[in-house]
Design a protein around this motif. Structure first.
Motif, PDB file in Angstrom:
ATOM      1  N   LEU A   4     -17.123   0.667  -1.030  1.00  0.00           N
ATOM      2  CA  LEU A   4     -17.561   0.667   0.367  1.00  0.00           C
ATOM      3  C   LEU A   4     -17.803  -0.751   0.880  1.00  0.00           C
ATOM      4  CD1 LEU A   4     -19.957   3.757   0.385  1.00  0.00           C
ATOM      5  CD2 LEU A   4     -17.695   3.568   1.461  1.00  0.00           C
ATOM      6  N   LEU A   5     -18.328  -1.623   0.029  1.00  0.00           N
ATOM      7  CA  LEU A   5     -18.529  -3.018   0.423  1.00  0.00           C
ATOM      8  C   LEU A   5     -17.196  -3.715   0.696  1.00  0.00           C
ATOM      9  CD1 LEU A   5     -21.407  -4.157  -1.957  1.00  0.00           C
ATOM     10  CD2 LEU A   5     -21.517  -3.884   0.534  1.00  0.00           C
ATOM     11  N   ASN A  11     -12.645 -17.094   2.010  1.00  0.00           N
ATOM     12  CA  ASN A  11     -12.931 -15.696   1.694  1.00  0.00           C
ATOM     13  C   ASN A  11     -14.309 -15.600   1.042  1.00  0.00           C
ATOM     14  OD1 ASN A  11     -13.116 -13.080   0.455  1.00  0.00           O
ATOM     15  ND2 ASN A  11     -10.906 -12.890   0.647  1.00  0.00           N
ATOM     16  N   LEU A  12     -15.281 -15.241   1.850  1.00  0.00           N
ATOM     17  CA  LEU A  12     -16.661 -15.117   1.372  1.00  0.00           C
ATOM     18  C   LEU A  12     -16.764 -14.098   0.242  1.00  0.00           C
ATOM     19  CD1 LEU A  12     -19.693 -15.702   1.597  1.00  0.00           C
ATOM     20  CD2 LEU A  12     -19.798 -13.958   3.393  1.00  0.00           C
ATOM     21  N   PHE A  13     -16.056 -12.983   0.382  1.00  0.00           N
ATOM     22  CA  PHE A  13     -16.123 -11.929  -0.628  1.00  0.00           C
ATOM     23  C   PHE A  13     -15.621 -12.431  -1.983  1.00  0.00           C
ATOM     24  CE2 PHE A  13     -14.862  -7.991  -2.743  1.00  0.00           C
ATOM     25  CZ  PHE A  13     -16.002  -7.237  -2.559  1.00  0.00           C
ATOM     26  N   ARG A  63     -21.681   5.785  -8.918  1.00  0.00           N
ATOM     27  CA  ARG A  63     -22.400   5.308  -7.731  1.00  0.00           C
ATOM     28  C   ARG A  63     -22.115   3.822  -7.496  1.00  0.00           C
ATOM     29  NH1 ARG A  63     -28.948   5.233  -7.003  1.00  0.00           N
ATOM     30  NH2 ARG A  63     -28.946   4.313  -4.936  1.00  0.00           N
ATOM     31  N   THR A  64     -22.147   3.015  -8.556  1.00  0.00           N
ATOM     32  CA  THR A  64     -21.888   1.586  -8.431  1.00  0.00           C
ATOM     33  C   THR A  64     -20.462   1.335  -7.951  1.00  0.00           C
ATOM     34  OG1 THR A  64     -23.457   1.134 -10.200  1.00  0.00           O
ATOM     35  CG2 THR A  64     -21.897  -0.610  -9.667  1.00  0.00           C
ATOM     36  N   VAL A  65     -19.506   2.065  -8.504  1.00  0.00           N
ATOM     37  CA  VAL A  65     -18.107   1.917  -8.095  1.00  0.00           C
ATOM     38  C   VAL A  65     -17.944   2.309  -6.632  1.00  0.00           C
ATOM     39  CG1 VAL A  65     -15.764   2.776  -8.466  1.00  0.00           C
ATOM     40  CG2 VAL A  65     -17.213   2.209 -10.421  1.00  0.00           C
ATOM     41  N   GLY A 120     -13.520  -5.750   4.761  1.00  0.00           N
ATOM     42  CA  GLY A 120     -12.188  -5.743   5.365  1.00  0.00           C
ATOM     43  C   GLY A 120     -12.212  -5.353   6.830  1.00  0.00           C
ATOM     44  N   VAL A 121     -13.056  -4.394   7.193  1.00  0.00           N
ATOM     45  CA  VAL A 121     -13.155  -3.955   8.586  1.00  0.00           C
ATOM     46  C   VAL A 121     -13.865  -5.005   9.438  1.00  0.00           C
ATOM     47  CG1 VAL A 121     -14.211  -2.242  10.118  1.00  0.00           C
ATOM     48  CG2 VAL A 121     -13.018  -1.496   8.044  1.00  0.00           C
TER      49      VAL A 121
END
Length: 128
Positions: A109-110, A67-69, A102-104, A115-116
């Motif tokens: 989104l990342l 898992n890279l993330f 904005r950071t959250v 995941g997509v």
């Protein structure tokens, strides 16, 4: 002044010790991912425990393939904790997590993008 960073470090160390000792490569060792069971697709967190286990064993390449993330998240957490600790050590005000909306949003989104992408043919190498 350093109590909060010390408690956070101890908690992180205990979590990593647990993942090191109780191998998540054994099916069902930590239960099952409900998203994976329901959809057959890996969620953004799938492989995260295996990645953490491999990091505790020094296998960075194996962790990245799990898992890279999660590997990136561990690195970001280590840097954030270090900054927090050093600021507290120097007597500066240092709340641990002060993120803007904005950071959250960007972080969320990342996670969704990861995941997509990992369930698409061109991102299959990201799947555990």
């Amino acid at each position: 002044m350093l109590r909060a960073p010390a408690v956070a470090a101890a908690g992180g160390a205990l979590a990593l010790a647990l993942v090191h000792v109780r191998d998540p490569h054994v099916d069902g060792a930590y239960g099952f991912c409900p998203f994976l069971v329901l959809t057959g697709l890996p969620c953004p967190g799938c492989g995260g425990l295996r990645a953490a286990n491999l990091l505790t064993r020094g296998d960075v390449a194996g962790a990245v393939s799990s898992n890279l993330f999660a590997v990136v998240l561990v690195a970001v957490a280590a840097v954030a904790w270090s900054v927090w600790f050093l600021r507290r050590l120097r007597g500066r005000p240092a709340p641990f997590l002060t993120w803007s909306a904005r950071t959250v949003t960007i972080a969320g989104l990342l996670v969704v993008a990861f995941g997509v992408v990992r369930v698409t043919p061109w991102g299959a190498w990201l799947a555990p």
